[in-house]
Design a protein around this motif. Sequence first.
Motif, mmCIF file in Angstrom:
data_model
loop_
_atom_site.group_PDB
_atom_site.id
_atom_site.type_symbol
_atom_site.label_atom_id
_atom_site.label_comp_id
_atom_site.label_asym_id
_atom_site.label_seq_id
_atom_site.Cartn_x
_atom_site.Cartn_y
_atom_site.Cartn_z
ATOM 1 N N LEU A 58 52.236 47.420 84.911
ATOM 2 C CA LEU A 58 52.786 47.889 83.823
ATOM 3 C C LEU A 58 53.151 49.487 83.860
ATOM 4 O O LEU A 58 52.710 50.250 84.392
ATOM 5 C CB LEU A 58 52.071 47.964 82.349
ATOM 6 N N PRO A 59 54.570 49.862 83.354
ATOM 7 C CA PRO A 59 55.173 51.128 83.553
ATOM 8 C C PRO A 59 54.239 52.183 82.884
ATOM 9 O O PRO A 59 53.800 51.662 81.924
ATOM 10 C CB PRO A 59 56.599 50.938 82.918
ATOM 11 N N ASP A 60 54.215 53.285 83.436
ATOM 12 C CA ASP A 60 53.188 54.250 82.671
ATOM 13 C C ASP A 60 51.942 53.809 82.585
ATOM 14 O O ASP A 60 51.273 54.314 81.626
ATOM 15 C CB ASP A 60 53.868 54.798 81.589
ATOM 16 N N SER A 61 51.012 53.077 83.564
ATOM 17 C CA SER A 61 49.796 52.676 83.439
ATOM 18 C C SER A 61 49.271 52.052 84.678
ATOM 19 O O SER A 61 49.877 52.177 85.558
ATOM 20 C CB SER A 61 49.886 51.469 82.320
ATOM 21 N N ASP A 62 48.013 52.003 84.685
ATOM 22 C CA ASP A 62 47.410 51.463 86.012
ATOM 23 C C ASP A 62 47.032 49.807 85.754
ATOM 24 O O ASP A 62 46.133 49.190 86.529
ATOM 25 C CB ASP A 62 46.140 52.206 86.533
ATOM 26 N N ILE A 63 47.666 49.213 84.495
ATOM 27 C CA ILE A 63 47.370 47.723 84.329
ATOM 28 C C ILE A 63 47.951 46.865 85.369
ATOM 29 O O ILE A 63 49.479 46.921 85.133
ATOM 30 C CB ILE A 63 47.606 47.364 82.761
ATOM 31 N N ALA A 64 47.411 46.002 86.269
ATOM 32 C CA ALA A 64 48.161 45.130 86.971
ATOM 33 C C ALA A 64 47.739 43.700 86.465
ATOM 34 O O ALA A 64 46.957 43.401 86.094
ATOM 35 C CB ALA A 64 47.378 45.191 88.352
ATOM 36 N N LEU A 65 49.443 43.086 86.695
ATOM 37 C CA LEU A 65 49.156 41.641 86.347
ATOM 38 C C LEU A 65 49.404 40.953 87.381
ATOM 39 O O LEU A 65 50.406 41.414 88.548
ATOM 40 C CB LEU A 65 50.105 41.730 85.227
ATOM 41 N N GLN A 66 48.887 39.729 87.779
ATOM 42 C CA GLN A 66 49.265 38.856 88.806
ATOM 43 C C GLN A 66 49.414 37.176 88.028
ATOM 44 O O GLN A 66 48.646 36.974 87.483
ATOM 45 C CB GLN A 66 48.018 38.704 89.706
ATOM 46 N N MET A 67 50.215 36.802 88.882
ATOM 47 C CA MET A 67 50.298 35.147 88.498
ATOM 48 C C MET A 67 50.693 34.491 89.778
ATOM 49 O O MET A 67 51.452 35.002 90.550
ATOM 50 C CB MET A 67 51.350 35.027 87.451
ATOM 51 N N THR A 68 49.984 33.264 89.966
ATOM 52 C CA THR A 68 50.599 32.250 91.122
ATOM 53 C C THR A 68 51.821 31.383 90.379
ATOM 54 O O THR A 68 51.737 30.925 89.184
ATOM 55 C CB THR A 68 49.517 31.620 91.384
ATOM 56 N N ILE A 86 47.593 31.893 85.850
ATOM 57 C CA ILE A 86 47.541 33.241 85.433
ATOM 58 C C ILE A 86 46.013 33.727 85.138
ATOM 59 O O ILE A 86 45.442 32.885 84.361
ATOM 60 C CB ILE A 86 48.413 33.808 84.558
ATOM 61 N N ASP A 87 45.301 34.689 85.515
ATOM 62 C CA ASP A 87 43.884 35.056 84.951
ATOM 63 C C ASP A 87 44.015 35.460 83.721
ATOM 64 O O ASP A 87 45.035 35.890 83.056
ATOM 65 C CB ASP A 87 43.438 36.052 86.198
ATOM 66 N N LEU A 88 42.928 35.552 83.052
ATOM 67 C CA LEU A 88 42.635 35.686 81.749
ATOM 68 C C LEU A 88 43.181 37.221 81.259
ATOM 69 O O LEU A 88 43.890 37.370 80.293
ATOM 70 C CB LEU A 88 41.158 35.810 81.306
ATOM 71 N N ASP A 89 42.628 38.196 82.044
ATOM 72 C CA ASP A 89 43.321 39.660 81.808
ATOM 73 C C ASP A 89 44.891 39.712 81.790
ATOM 74 O O ASP A 89 45.365 40.284 80.822
ATOM 75 C CB ASP A 89 42.734 40.518 82.889
ATOM 76 N N LEU A 94 50.055 40.130 79.228
ATOM 77 C CA LEU A 94 51.467 39.504 78.990
ATOM 78 C C LEU A 94 51.650 39.197 77.921
ATOM 79 O O LEU A 94 52.695 39.343 77.232
ATOM 80 C CB LEU A 94 51.563 38.306 79.935
ATOM 81 N N ARG A 95 50.569 38.576 76.978
ATOM 82 C CA ARG A 95 50.728 38.025 75.725
ATOM 83 C C ARG A 95 51.097 39.307 74.800
ATOM 84 O O ARG A 95 52.053 39.275 73.926
ATOM 85 C CB ARG A 95 49.302 37.454 75.211
ATOM 86 N N ARG A 96 50.499 40.336 74.941
ATOM 87 C CA ARG A 96 50.797 41.427 74.137
ATOM 88 C C ARG A 96 52.090 42.155 74.449
ATOM 89 O O ARG A 96 52.606 42.373 73.327
ATOM 90 C CB ARG A 96 49.772 42.550 74.661
ATOM 91 N N ILE A 97 52.635 42.312 75.753
ATOM 92 C CA ILE A 97 53.972 42.792 75.853
ATOM 93 C C ILE A 97 55.235 41.767 75.104
ATOM 94 O O ILE A 97 55.881 42.457 74.499
ATOM 95 C CB ILE A 97 54.088 42.543 77.343
#
Length: 126
Positions: A58-68, A86-89, A94-97
């Motif tokens: 996510l821009p301006d953060s260290d939050i990484a998202l991954q999906m197969t 997609i993992d729970l985190d 993604l839901r919040r975005i």
Amino acid sequence: MDNRRQFSRILFAASASLQQGKQQWHTTIIDLSLNGALVTAPENFVHADTPLQLSFTLPDSDIALQMTTKLIHHKQGQLGLKCHFIDLDSISHLRRIIELNLGDASLLNRELALLIADHDSTGTKG
């Protein structure tokens, strides 16, 4: 606009990477939904019929998202990717975005229920 679309898409410009086996490409996300993403087709992209791992921070953060994902279409310099896992985190972020961009929590909740039902019926988890 495609009236058959079941998931709201939000514009989301971010750098990302695609990985397939030992191959890795840099790409840019064009838009996101709970069910996948539209990205620019990387230079020298060659698709084997195996899942693609989409990763981005996510821009301006260290939050990484991954999906197969699975490649659904490759046209006009873009790749349409359907989320297979997609993992729970990642799904929580993604839901919040999407919730922040849609401004309609009830629409998002309906789409989340649809996503769960779709994945339950196809035997995939997400």
